[in-house]
Design a protein around this motif. Structure first.
Motif, PDB file in Angstrom:
ATOM      1  N   ALA A  94       0.836  -1.206   0.000  1.00  0.00           N
ATOM      2  CA  ALA A  94       0.000   0.000   0.000  1.00  0.00           C
ATOM      3  C   ALA A  94       0.870   1.256   0.000  1.00  0.00           C
ATOM      4  O   ALA A  94       0.586   2.218  -0.724  1.00  0.00           O
ATOM      5  CB  ALA A  94      -0.940  -0.013   1.206  1.00  0.00           C
ATOM      6  N   THR A 146     -11.382  -0.768  -4.236  1.00  0.00           N
ATOM      7  CA  THR A 146     -10.269  -1.275  -5.038  1.00  0.00           C
ATOM      8  C   THR A 146     -10.662  -2.474  -5.895  1.00  0.00           C
ATOM      9  O   THR A 146     -10.377  -2.501  -7.090  1.00  0.00           O
ATOM     10  CB  THR A 146      -9.076  -1.654  -4.142  1.00  0.00           C
ATOM     11  N   MET A 153      -8.927  -1.307   6.164  1.00  0.00           N
ATOM     12  CA  MET A 153      -8.169  -1.632   4.945  1.00  0.00           C
ATOM     13  C   MET A 153      -8.947  -2.603   4.076  1.00  0.00           C
ATOM     14  O   MET A 153      -9.020  -2.451   2.850  1.00  0.00           O
ATOM     15  CB  MET A 153      -6.835  -2.302   5.321  1.00  0.00           C
ATOM     16  N   HIS A 213      -5.815   3.090  -2.675  1.00  0.00           N
ATOM     17  CA  HIS A 213      -4.548   2.607  -2.122  1.00  0.00           C
ATOM     18  C   HIS A 213      -3.903   3.629  -1.189  1.00  0.00           C
ATOM     19  O   HIS A 213      -3.218   3.246  -0.236  1.00  0.00           O
ATOM     20  CB  HIS A 213      -3.590   2.191  -3.239  1.00  0.00           C
ATOM     21  N   ARG A 230      -5.686   3.016   1.980  1.00  0.00           N
ATOM     22  CA  ARG A 230      -5.214   1.755   2.569  1.00  0.00           C
ATOM     23  C   ARG A 230      -3.824   1.918   3.175  1.00  0.00           C
ATOM     24  O   ARG A 230      -3.543   1.348   4.232  1.00  0.00           O
ATOM     25  CB  ARG A 230      -5.232   0.654   1.499  1.00  0.00           C
ATOM     26  N   ALA A 231      -2.968   2.710   2.548  1.00  0.00           N
ATOM     27  CA  ALA A 231      -1.635   2.961   3.107  1.00  0.00           C
ATOM     28  C   ALA A 231      -1.755   3.678   4.443  1.00  0.00           C
ATOM     29  O   ALA A 231      -1.038   3.353   5.407  1.00  0.00           O
ATOM     30  CB  ALA A 231      -0.788   3.781   2.132  1.00  0.00           C
ATOM     31  N   HIS A 239       2.358   1.803  -3.431  1.00  0.00           N
ATOM     32  CA  HIS A 239       1.408   2.472  -4.332  1.00  0.00           C
ATOM     33  C   HIS A 239       1.340   3.965  -4.037  1.00  0.00           C
ATOM     34  O   HIS A 239       1.274   4.784  -4.952  1.00  0.00           O
ATOM     35  CB  HIS A 239       0.017   1.866  -4.199  1.00  0.00           C
TER      36      HIS A 239
END
Length: 170
Positions: A20, A99, A91, A148, A151-152, A23
């Motif tokens: 993540a 996603t 996430m 992403h 999510r990171a 990205h």
């Protein structure tokens, strides 16, 4: 035994965080790609990122839940681990809601192995851009890239909270 489980949990969440964050770091460069270049580059991520992300995310989620169950309730470590678990669940939510439908769009004409075909076959697809909409692919790109980034952030939060819980045990 508890410390070993705690270390494994932190490492698995770090493994979930790595793709993540990768990205996130490549986002500025990928935004400059043309449609043809972006569509050429996009499928290269799936083999390695699927394995690392899958092991890290599933293993991390299970291990954070397990370590939470072993943590005395009401302690600062308990609350830190609970929020870390919620971040890992977040996430997953972002992946399956935002996603995954775009993954199905990007991979619609890609020949995948059995594991990849199974994983990327789950869930509903997203509306395809209309052929007469020259910006449609950008909508898909932005949805995928921004999911992403989210999510990171969630994975990094989970990792940080687990580390803080480990070093501030009472």
């Amino acid at each position: 035994m508890f410390q070993t489980a705690e270390i494994i949990s932190i490492l698995l969440v770090a493994l979930a965080m790595a793709p993540a964050v990768a990205h996130l770091l490549e986002f500025p460069g990928k935004r400059r790609l043309t449609k043809a270049d972006y569509l050429t580059v996009q499928p290269i991520y799936y083999p390695g990122f699927t394995i690392a992300g899958g092991v890290g995310e599933v293993g991390g989620l299970i291990s954070v839940f397990a370590i939470l169950l072993l943590t005395p309730r009401g302690t600062p470590a308990f609350w830190l681990r609970l929020v870390a678990l919620l971040a890992m669940l977040g996430m997953q939510g972002v992946f399956w809601i935002f996603t995954q439908p775009v993954n199905k769009f990007w991979l619609q004409s890609t020949n995948l192995g059995s594991f990849g075909a199974t994983l990327f076959g789950v869930g509903s697809g997203t509306d395809r851009p209309r052929p007469d909409d020259p910006k449609g692919w950008k909508t898909m790109r932005d949805r995928w890239e921004y999911s992403h980034i989210a999510r990171a952030g969630l994975a990094s939060l989970s990792f940080l909270l687990l580390v803080v819980a480990a070093v501030t045990q009472v």
